[in-house]
Write an enzyme that holds these catalytic residues in place. Structure first.
Site, PDB file in Angstrom:
ATOM      1  N   ARG A 165      -6.819  13.010   0.554  1.00  0.00           N
ATOM      2  CA  ARG A 165      -5.740  13.283   1.733  1.00  0.00           C
ATOM      3  C   ARG A 165      -4.387  12.890   1.069  1.00  0.00           C
ATOM      4  NH1 ARG A 165      -7.190  10.279   7.046  1.00  0.00           N
ATOM      5  NH2 ARG A 165      -9.274  11.246   6.566  1.00  0.00           N
TER       6      ARG A 165
ATOM      7  N   THR B 128      -8.413   3.624   8.115  1.00  0.00           N
ATOM      8  CA  THR B 128      -9.581   2.677   8.101  1.00  0.00           C
ATOM      9  C   THR B 128      -9.756   2.065   9.506  1.00  0.00           C
ATOM     10  OG1 THR B 128      -9.177   2.437   5.918  1.00  0.00           O
ATOM     11  CG2 THR B 128     -10.950   1.094   7.002  1.00  0.00           C
TER      12      THR B 128
ATOM     13  N   ASN C  86       0.791  -0.933  -0.105  1.00  0.00           N
ATOM     14  CA  ASN C  86       0.045   0.135   0.047  1.00  0.00           C
ATOM     15  C   ASN C  86       0.707   1.000  -0.035  1.00  0.00           C
ATOM     16  OD1 ASN C  86      -1.396   2.339   1.050  1.00  0.00           O
ATOM     17  ND2 ASN C  86      -3.152   0.840   1.550  1.00  0.00           N
TER      18      ASN C  86
ATOM     19  N   HIS D  99      -5.627   3.845  -1.744  1.00  0.00           N
ATOM     20  CA  HIS D  99      -6.938   4.210  -1.228  1.00  0.00           C
ATOM     21  C   HIS D  99      -7.190   5.464  -1.753  1.00  0.00           C
ATOM     22  CE1 HIS D  99     -10.042   4.374   2.456  1.00  0.00           C
ATOM     23  NE2 HIS D  99     -10.389   4.932   1.223  1.00  0.00           N
TER      24      HIS D  99
ATOM     25  N   GLU E 256      -8.394   0.381  -3.364  1.00  0.00           N
ATOM     26  CA  GLU E 256      -9.359   0.515  -2.087  1.00  0.00           C
ATOM     27  C   GLU E 256     -10.015   1.912  -2.067  1.00  0.00           C
ATOM     28  OE1 GLU E 256      -6.549  -0.045   1.218  1.00  0.00           O
ATOM     29  OE2 GLU E 256      -8.002   1.179   2.435  1.00  0.00           O
TER      30      GLU E 256
ATOM     31  N   HIS F   4      -3.745  -4.722   7.572  1.00  0.00           N
ATOM     32  CA  HIS F   4      -3.956  -3.347   8.468  1.00  0.00           C
ATOM     33  C   HIS F   4      -3.083  -3.737   9.710  1.00  0.00           C
ATOM     34  CE1 HIS F   4      -5.488   0.309  10.138  1.00  0.00           C
ATOM     35  NE2 HIS F   4      -6.209   0.324   9.120  1.00  0.00           N
TER      36      HIS F   4
ATOM     37  N   ARG G  32      -9.253   8.407  -1.441  1.00  0.00           N
ATOM     38  CA  ARG G  32     -10.058   8.920  -0.451  1.00  0.00           C
ATOM     39  C   ARG G  32     -11.082   9.908  -1.026  1.00  0.00           C
ATOM     40  NH1 ARG G  32      -8.699   6.753   5.169  1.00  0.00           N
ATOM     41  NH2 ARG G  32     -10.546   7.978   5.757  1.00  0.00           N
TER      42      ARG G  32
ATOM     43  N   GLU H 131     -11.100  -9.311   2.961  1.00  0.00           N
ATOM     44  CA  GLU H 131      -9.839  -9.013   3.589  1.00  0.00           C
ATOM     45  C   GLU H 131     -10.076  -9.005   4.801  1.00  0.00           C
ATOM     46  OE1 GLU H 131      -7.470  -5.511   1.906  1.00  0.00           O
ATOM     47  OE2 GLU H 131      -6.715  -5.319   4.128  1.00  0.00           O
TER      48      GLU H 131
ATOM     49  N   HIS I  66       1.061   6.225   2.003  1.00  0.00           N
ATOM     50  CA  HIS I  66       1.812   7.104   2.957  1.00  0.00           C
ATOM     51  C   HIS I  66       3.147   7.749   2.086  1.00  0.00           C
ATOM     52  CE1 HIS I  66      -0.625   6.511   5.762  1.00  0.00           C
ATOM     53  NE2 HIS I  66      -0.523   4.871   5.899  1.00  0.00           N
TER      54      HIS I  66
HETATM   55  N1  PXP Z   1      -6.053  -2.760   4.458  1.00  0.00           N
HETATM   56  C1  PXP Z   1      -6.758  -1.952   4.249  1.00  0.00           C
HETATM   57  C2  PXP Z   1      -8.271  -2.223   3.853  1.00  0.00           C
HETATM   58  C3  PXP Z   1      -6.455  -0.428   4.815  1.00  0.00           C
HETATM   59  O1  PXP Z   1      -7.400   0.426   4.914  1.00  0.00           O
HETATM   60  C4  PXP Z   1      -5.346  -0.438   5.133  1.00  0.00           C
HETATM   61  C5  PXP Z   1      -4.810   1.100   5.435  1.00  0.00           C
HETATM   62  O2  PXP Z   1      -4.765   1.687   4.325  1.00  0.00           O
HETATM   63  C6  PXP Z   1      -4.268  -1.466   5.060  1.00  0.00           C
HETATM   64  C7  PXP Z   1      -4.705  -2.792   4.634  1.00  0.00           C
HETATM   65  C8  PXP Z   1      -2.948  -1.203   5.035  1.00  0.00           C
HETATM   66  O3  PXP Z   1      -2.590  -0.814   6.757  1.00  0.00           O
HETATM   67  P1  PXP Z   1      -1.307  -0.563   7.244  1.00  0.00           P
HETATM   68  O4  PXP Z   1      -1.018   0.717   6.465  1.00  0.00           O
HETATM   69  O5  PXP Z   1      -1.520  -0.278   8.538  1.00  0.00           O
HETATM   70  O6  PXP Z   1      -0.325  -1.670   6.920  1.00  0.00           O
END
Ligand code: PXP
Length: 253
Positions: A49, A101, A7, A43, A70, A192, A45, A152, A10
């Site tokens: 952001r 999330t 992901n 994601h 996402e 997550h 959003r 998921e 960030h």
């Molecule tokens: N899966 C989903 C559905 C999420 O919303 C997120 C956070 O954006 C992640 C995985 C990844 O989570 P993390 O950034 O805590 O690894």
């Protein structure tokens, strides 16, 4: 086989902090795939952001593996996701106030809307669907009834557990959920809050896992070790090629 999805939200968060073009999440996607990620998650959003619309279109040009979009199941996002022909739509709850999330979808509440509006929209355009849900029997049964391709499992409660009893309890919930989803013919993904410390107990305990989605911990580790090294290490741990030292527990093969 278990695989890592990276992901890259960030990376965009850091870029947006200065309103300039770097670091570029699309570059991060390239490096991640080169280092062994099986795909990229982002994601988009409602408040934009981190990831922005033009990132989505540039990622589509670049990503070679799974293109996992996402999103909240709003008409706006459904239009963008189907327009771009994502491989997978991972549907999540979203609120403007949250930092990230915060929980799985409330499937009892969403069941009819997903059956009548959201799933036909995505499936008619050839987009597979994953529901981000808590490891709850009732939610998995609704996912099966709706005919989604994947769930998921939300690992955030496990990741945030502060005692070993709570961690064990959460791992057991995830294990039971993964077994049930697999028995019902649904692909089992997870994500997550996962990091190099908590990934190995998860892999050792929870069967049937396929795609593991990780963001924050990878980007944090990459600041010190470089994104390519970080992703390669996590991809190897997830694929069972390497165990990460968490008190002697070995990653399952
Ligand atoms: N899966 C989903 C559905 C999420 O919303 C997120 C956070 O954006 C992640 C995985 C990844 O989570 P993390 O950034 O805590 O690894």
């Amino acid at each position: 086989m278990r695989k890592l999805l990276v992901n890259i939200d960030h990376v965009a968060t850091i870029r947006n902090a200065r309103g300039e073009g770097v670091p570029d999440p699309v570059e991060a996607a390239k490096v991640s795939e080169r280092a062994g990620a099986a795909g990229i998650v982002f994601h988009l959003r409602e408040d934009r952001r981190h990831i922005r619309d033009d990132d989505v279109y540039r990622l589509k040009e670049t990503v070679q593996g799974l293109f996992d979009f996402e999103m909240a199941a709003t008409d706006e996002m459904l239009k963008i996701c189907t327009g771009i022909k994502a491989d997978l739509a991972t549907l999540v709850p979203e609120s403007r106030q949250e930092l990230t999330t915060e929980g799985g979808l409330n499937m009892k509440l969403l069941r009819e809307d997903f059956r009548d509006r959201v799933l036909p929209w995505l499936h008619d355009e050839g987009v597979a669907v994953s529901l981000f849900i808590d490891p709850e029997k009732a939610d998995i049964e609704i996912a099966a009834e709706l005919g989604v391709e994947a769930v998921e499992l939300h690992t955030g409660t496990y990741a945030n557990a502060t005692t070993s009893q709570a961690q064990t309890r959460e791992l057991e919930r995830l294990r039971e959920a993964a077994i049930l989803a697999h028995e019902l013919g649904i692909r089992v993904n997870a994500g997550h809050g996962l990091n190099f410390e908590n990934i190995t107990p998860l892999l050792n305990t929870v069967p049937n896992l396929q795609d593991i989605s990780i963001g924050h911990a990878l980007i944090a580790d990459a600041l010190f070790n470089g994104l390519e090294n970080t992703v390669r290490k996590m991809a190897d741990v997830i694929a069972g090629k390497m165990s990460h030292n968490t008190g002697g527990q070995e990653a399952a093969g």
